[in-house]
Design an enzyme around this catalytic site. Structure first.
Site, PDB file in Angstrom:
ATOM      1  CG  LEU A  43      -2.004  -1.070   1.294  1.00 59.52           C
ATOM      2  CD1 LEU A  43      -2.754  -0.979   2.609  1.00 59.52           C
ATOM      3  CD2 LEU A  43      -2.962  -0.949   0.113  1.00 59.52           C
ATOM      4  N   GLY A  44       2.013   1.214   0.609  1.00 60.68           N
ATOM      5  CA  GLY A  44       2.850   2.404   0.691  1.00 60.68           C
ATOM      6  C   GLY A  44       3.873   2.258   1.800  1.00 60.68           C
ATOM      7  CD  GLU A  45       9.220   1.685   2.964  1.00 57.10           C
ATOM      8  OE1 GLU A  45      10.141   1.374   3.749  1.00 57.10           O
ATOM      9  OE2 GLU A  45       9.200   1.324   1.766  1.00 57.10           O
ATOM     10  CG  PHE A  66       6.039   2.452  11.762  1.00 56.38           C
ATOM     11  CD1 PHE A  66       6.114   2.718  13.117  1.00 56.38           C
ATOM     12  CD2 PHE A  66       5.804   1.142  11.359  1.00 56.38           C
ATOM     13  CE1 PHE A  66       5.969   1.701  14.057  1.00 56.38           C
ATOM     14  CE2 PHE A  66       5.657   0.124  12.281  1.00 56.38           C
ATOM     15  CZ  PHE A  66       5.746   0.411  13.631  1.00 56.38           C
ATOM     16  N   PRO A 120       7.036  -0.199   5.745  1.00 56.92           N
ATOM     17  CG  PRO A 120       7.654  -2.328   5.001  1.00 56.92           C
ATOM     18  CD  PRO A 120       8.127  -1.186   5.856  1.00 56.92           C
ATOM     19  CB  VAL A 121       1.423   0.114   5.009  1.00 52.36           C
ATOM     20  CG1 VAL A 121       0.036  -0.297   5.497  1.00 52.36           C
ATOM     21  CG2 VAL A 121       2.049   1.104   5.974  1.00 52.36           C
ATOM     22  CE  LYS A 169       2.186   2.150  11.272  1.00 53.32           C
ATOM     23  NZ  LYS A 169       1.898   3.581  11.502  1.00 53.32           N
ATOM     24  CG  ASP A 214       3.887  13.557  12.650  1.00 53.77           C
ATOM     25  OD1 ASP A 214       4.225  14.624  12.098  1.00 53.77           O
ATOM     26  OD2 ASP A 214       4.228  12.436  12.219  1.00 53.77           O
TER      27      ASP A 214
END
Length: 434
Positions: free
Chosen positions: A88-90, A93, A95-96, A117, A212
């Site tokens: 899904l993305g990164e 933290f 990669p997801v 995650k 954040d």
């Protein structure tokens, strides 16, 4: 009964030169001892992230939180061994990956898609941030906070399992190219949802400072309901007579409040400033920092804030992708709110509960008159007149075209081949279309 524990209650902290540092462990700190109504984890356990007792201690301390403790083998099955097709993305933290939990995996856990995650051991965040997220989202439940389903703490592996948010992040929805722009009402709905999430944190029995707040940490479900995610940098708010928390400056450039950057003093008003930046992004369609723009426009707040209270200038900075389809009244009220949130004086910023009250009616404003296209149905007589005028105009155009071709043929002997070629191309195109 849900046991409430805090990051500060788990790791004893000292403030040295405005920065947090763990106090030096005492010999007796190695033992796990009962304090109050919860089992206190020792500093030694936390200083050794691969300790097998950490997962056990967490599960005991978070009893009643409904968090599931997964093993790595289960998460590999859920994500098809973290397949690239499920990526899904990164972020900072790690990669997801998307996964799916079926009803056979765990009794009492409904079949559902999830986001897993995985902490990157060489990434920007680490074991502390992972543990902070487990603690806060293990205790906090709200419609506008992403739901943490469970976690995995196995050897050096640190993973978090969340509900899956099909629309991804606000950042992706707002700034990705070649996609339909978010409508005005959807933008206000997202702003309101995110504001409700922050207000809940600030007004909790034990206040939490998110620290954040930014577009990439606001996730959207299929109905564009906004939910805050990534609590790795969250902090317990000040206690007693204290007005702030002294901490290292952490966050994202362009979103952090100026007084926090200068002094390290963190308050709930720091979150309010960050919210103002995101609200400004929703209004303008611009990122908080864009180095590709002219020097005076690179910092969104510095460029746009002076124009927020001037209706004539406001129209110039509104997101052009809206194409004028927004409520003028709503835009002015949202701009005035962003102006207040972005005040350099924290005491002049509104509380998040006030922000929620201000945004609540804006999502329903329907005075979208700027640049609105109006279609008028012609009468039969007007339709016939227009049809006749169009036919006459077409005949005149054909006559001029033929006359122009005749002059070209007369002047150049090479022209007929070129014209013939174009004519054939035109004819072939029409034939294919037919």
């Amino acid at each position: 009964m849900t046991v409430k524990i805090t990051w500060r209650s788990i790791v004893p902290m000292c403030c040295v030169n405005g920065e947090e540092e763990p106090c030096k462990p005492k010999k007796e700190a190695a033992a796990v001892t009962k304090q109050g109504s919860f089992l206190r984890l020792s500093l030694l356990d936390l200083s050794n992230p691969s300790s097998t007792t950490l997962s056990e201690d967490l599960s005991i301390s978070l009893a009643g939180s409904n968090l599931h403790v997964f093993i790595l083998a289960e998460l590999k099955v859920i994500t098809q061994s973290f397949s690239s097709s499920n990526f899904l993305g990164e972020g900072g933290f790690g990669p997801v990956h998307k996964g799916f939990i079926d009803e056979k995996l765990r009794p009492g856990l409904n079949a559902q898609p999830v986001a897993v995650k995985h902490l990157d051991l060489e990434g920007l965040q680490g074991h502390r941030e992972w543990l902070t997220e487990v603690i806060f989202l293990g205790q906090l439940r709200h419609p506008h906070l992403v739901k943490l389903i469970g976690y995995c703490c196995e050897e050096e592996h640190r993973l978090l399992v969340y509900e899956y948010m099909p629309r991804g992040s606000l950042e992706n929805q707002l700034f990705r190219r070649y996609s339909v722009s978010l409508p005005w009402s959807t933008r206000m709905k997202i702003a309101l949802g995110a504001a409700k999430g922050l207000a809940f944190l600030h007004e909790a029995e034990k206040p939490v400072i998110y620290r954040d707040f930014k577009g990439s940490n606001i996730l959207l479900d299929s109905d564009y309901t906004a939910k805050l995610s990534d609590f790795g940098l969250a902090k317990d708010g000040p206690e007693g007579d204290n007005t702030h928390v002294s901490t290292r400056v952490m966050g994202t450039q362009g979103y952090a409040a100026p007084e926090y950057i200068m002094t390290g003093h963190l308050t709930a008003m720091s979150d309010v400033y960050s919210f103002g930046v995101v609200l400004l992004e929703l209004l303008t369609g611009r990122r908080s920092v864009e180095k590709s723009r002219p020097p005076r426009e690179q910092n969104l707040v510095e460029w746009a804030r002076p124009m927020l209270n001037d209706p004539r200038k406001l129209s110039r900075i509104m997101d052009p992708r809206l194409e004028g389809q927004y409520s003028e009244t709503g835009a002015r009220k949202a701009a005035a709110l962003a102006y207040q949130c972005l005040s350099h004086r924290p005491k002049q910023r509104p509380t998040m509960s006030t922000v929620v009250k201000t945004l609540e009616p804006l999502k329903d404003f329907d005075d979208i008159s700027v640049g609105t296209f109006v279609f008028t149905v012609p009468t039969d007589q007007e339709f016939k007149e227009n049809e006749s005028a169009t036919a006459a105009k077409k005949n005149n155009s054909n006559h001029r075209q033929n006359h122009k071709l005749h002059r070209q043929n007369f002047r150049s002997p090479k022209s007929p081949k070129l014209i013939h070629s174009e004519s054939n191309h035109s004819f072939n195109s029409k034939s294919k279309g037919a």
